[in-house]
Design a protein around this motif. Structure first.
Motif, PDB file in Angstrom:
ATOM      1  N   ASP A 150      -6.503   0.542  -7.846  1.00  0.00           N
ATOM      2  CA  ASP A 150      -5.632   0.571  -6.663  1.00  0.00           C
ATOM      3  C   ASP A 150      -5.931   1.809  -5.811  1.00  0.00           C
ATOM      4  O   ASP A 150      -5.987   1.743  -4.583  1.00  0.00           O
ATOM      5  N   LEU A 209      -7.257   1.789  -1.988  1.00  0.00           N
ATOM      6  CA  LEU A 209      -6.437   2.343  -0.904  1.00  0.00           C
ATOM      7  C   LEU A 209      -7.266   3.286  -0.028  1.00  0.00           C
ATOM      8  O   LEU A 209      -7.287   3.169   1.205  1.00  0.00           O
ATOM      9  N   ASP A 221       0.820  -1.211   0.000  1.00  0.00           N
ATOM     10  CA  ASP A 221       0.000   0.000   0.000  1.00  0.00           C
ATOM     11  C   ASP A 221       0.857   1.266   0.000  1.00  0.00           C
ATOM     12  O   ASP A 221       0.790   2.097   0.911  1.00  0.00           O
TER      13      ASP A 221
END
Lengths: 450, 450
Positions: free
Chosen positions: B259, B263, B249
């Motif tokens: 992504d 996140l 991350d």
């Protein structure tokens, strides 16, 4: 020349920037493993140079450095050119001397070697090797990391080199480091010591013998300044004076011939009569600065890596500058072999394995400055040294003084420091314990007797 | 142009390299004291530039910065362009919020200001002053310290300037610092944080109001990452995400639009719905790096001196980058006046007075990163904050929380830190004392009751 040179280089040969001690040792090690290596050195060919008269810079070769020389099969040759130093002779202000052995046997000694002579030997051996080429007066100007290209200046012209990969062995003011880290998130720590140094020669007697014990390192520790001497084969000694740059009795204030004589007379009255040409030497020899550098990263992908002062300059007070640089070369050769000479993983493993240890050495070298200046004079320090060596004699495999671990073993620096800290805690706890028993006994005998 | 320019310069005018916040403030201050000042800025004239749409970088103006603006008579003008932040709103992972006031009254607040707007204002005021000239697109190439000469590149030509003296206000990657320290025994420490940052805009509601409390700084602290927001006048907020560069991350692994969404959803589920155009912004906005620099010396004889990021870049976690740079300008103006504008003693006094405090700020800013990430979430931290503010209310002149001293006073940084350490020891001793009494009471009541 330039175009041809470039063509020959393309992708086929390893480049080493800097033909100093680490650069020439590593070049030789790589060539011996069958790699084609080119060394680019900024300075002129030392074989064509007249050596500066009356000056030599000595280094104390210890275990780690010896391991590096053994790697290229030159240890015996070098030891023949060196003078054994079996211990330190401490010169007190009143002229009294004390001898401290470096270790418990004849293996635990240092070897005093002339820096230029060692460098020349390494370069000559390098030149003999068919895989190796040396290019003098090649000054690295800039690096194009994206195009994996080095740009040198040579005789007013640009030389373009595209090596397979490149090693930066170009010293504390490394251009390779600057270029490798440019635009990266690089950590960089540079500190100058408030003290500088000046080298002087203590000539041999007319009969060719030394005026002081030859096979030892000599220290004249004072809290304000410090002389250290290394022996030369011709029985002269190279003295290094460490003195503050500024303030009272400093390089800034000692200007005239009179000042020089007064300074040495004031702090080193026993040394003064041995230095008849002190003032001439003082005026002729330059004043040096002492620098420590920690930095990261040491590498760029599969193309560039740093060794020696280029990635970790240290103060000279542990005598580990050259020794740690040679150990870098051993570690790099080892990781290269472990990774089948695949550069990227080998460089990564090398930095991972090595950096924290040279960071520890930076700190240890700073601390040893204080030890050399002050504590070597104190009875407590001397007692501790003796207890340390005594315990080492009793338990040779498990109790090792810090100095022994740094100078006479290849235990990684940070591990050595950790072990020394554990031993220190044990010694202190024992001292407190013994003190407690002593106190209890005293009280028992005093009060119990009533 | 070049020759004429040089002639006009010779010995008559002060040069400032860098027309950023510190450079333009100091130029104005010097001009107002009757000095002829020329500012050389590498970037183009911002008045001719289109402002990058959809992005603004905000700064938290606090007491020290306000003092700098007051010095040049611009405090009121700037405050009119700023948004008051009276405290921090902490957003927990479950969406719960807690409010922590910045101080005990309406004077102890921060002001959120747009960096570009502030810079433009300072430059415009500078241009209005008859003593002051601005040269844009002048890039400092090199400095000849011995000849006291600056060489700029402008529109492909060299511009040679020989100022009375020169101030380096050219930021963390300062060319002035590099040139000033070249060949000197300079200490230099540069460290990058393992975390980077990305700025995003949290748009206002269609009705022109803020989606979160406007007059506060908002923090979404997580141990792995962190969002901070500053309010803008148009009720939007500038969010800054702090996230590791590498690893799980991280900026390295968050690549696709998917992504990005994952996140933010994972760590900031409450924030995700407020950012409908998150992914576009992520892709468009650059990832920044965070740098800290300590260095010495800051000056060269009577000819050159450094201010702001050029001599001490700090992490942004104490919100003191601009504030400390403005305070440098105040200190330098003060020492110049104390020494009748004699440069050498004024520069020396400035560095002597100032450097240890900005060194302390470097360290404090690193520590506040840990506080912002982790401890603001802990009940113990919140309790301590409350006790700190309570003691401050009871003893407003003698008990000052560290944050209060840094943000709301001009007490020198290192002095503030020392005082905070003393207060901490007192608090801890009191806690231990109270704990002891509590334990004694418990034992007394338990055992005594038998």
């Amino acid at each position: 020349m330039s175009a041809l040179h470039q063509e020959k280089q393309n992708g086929a040969r390893i480049a080493i920037v800097g033909g100093g001690l680490a650069g020439s040792l590593l070049a030789l090690a790589l060539a011996q493993k069958g790699h084609a290596v080119d060394v680019y050195e900024r300075r002129p060919d030392p074989r064509r140079q007249e050596l500066a008269a009356g000056r030599s810079i000595n280094l104390g070769l210890s275990k780690r450095g010896m391991q590096g020389l053994a790697m290229v099969g030159l240890l015996e040759t070098v030891l023949q050119k060196a003078v054994v130093m079996s211990g330190r002779v401490i010169h007190a202000p009143d002229g009294a001397t004390r001898y401290q052995p470096y270790g418990k046997n004849s293996n635990e000694v240092l070897h005093s070697i002339d820096r230029n002579e060692l460098n020349l030997l390494l370069l000559e051996k390098a030149l003999e090797h068919p895989n190796l080429r040396l290019f003098f007066e090649h000054k690295l100007e800039r690096v194009d990391k994206a195009r994996q290209t080095l740009y040198f200046e040579h005789a007013g012209k640009q030389v373009v080199v595209q090596p397979l990969w490149v090693v930066g062995a170009d010293g504390a003011f490394s251009t390779m480091r600057r270029e490798l880290q440019y635009g990266e998130r690089a950590d960089f720590h540079q500190e100058y010591l408030e003290w500088g140094y000046k080298e002087l020669t203590l000539a041999a007697k007319p009969d060719g013998t030394s005026v002081i014990e030859k096979t030892a390192l000599h220290v004249w520790p004072r809290s304000h300044c410090l002389f250290v001497s290394h022996p030369n084969r011709d029985s002269s000694h190279t003295l290094t004076l460490f003195l503050p740059h500024e303030g009272k009795d400093s390089f800034a204030t000692v200007q005239t011939r009179e000042d020089v004589a007064q300074l040495v007379q004031k702090y080193f009255p026993d040394l003064a009569p041995m230095l008849p040409n002190l003032q001439e030497q003082w005026m002729q020899h330059p004043t040096g600065a002492l620098l420590t550098i920690r930095s990261a990263p040491w590498r760029y992908g599969d193309w560039a890596v740093l060794v020696g002062d280029a990635c970790h300059a240290v103060y000279p007070f542990f005598g580990q500058g050259m020794n740690s640089a040679f150990e870098d070369c051993c570690t790099l050769m080892q990781t290269l072999q472990e990774h089948g000479f695949a550069a990227a993983p080998a460089f990564a493993a090398y930095e991972e394995k090595r950096r924290r240890h040279t960071d520890a050495l930076c700190e240890l070298s700073k601390r040893n400055f204080i030890e050399l200046r002050q504590t070597v004079q104190s009875p407590w320090f001397l007692l501790r040294k003796k207890v340390d060596l005594l315990l080492n004699r009793i338990m040779p495999s498990s109790w090792l003084p810090l100095y022994t671990m740094i100078a006479h073993t290849t235990m990684p620096y940070a591990d050595a420091w950790d072990k020394a800290k554990r031993q220190d805690r044990l010694l202190n706890a024992t001292a407190i314990g013994l003190g407690g028993i002593g106190l209890w006994l005293t009280l028992y005998l005093t009060l119990g007797a009533r």
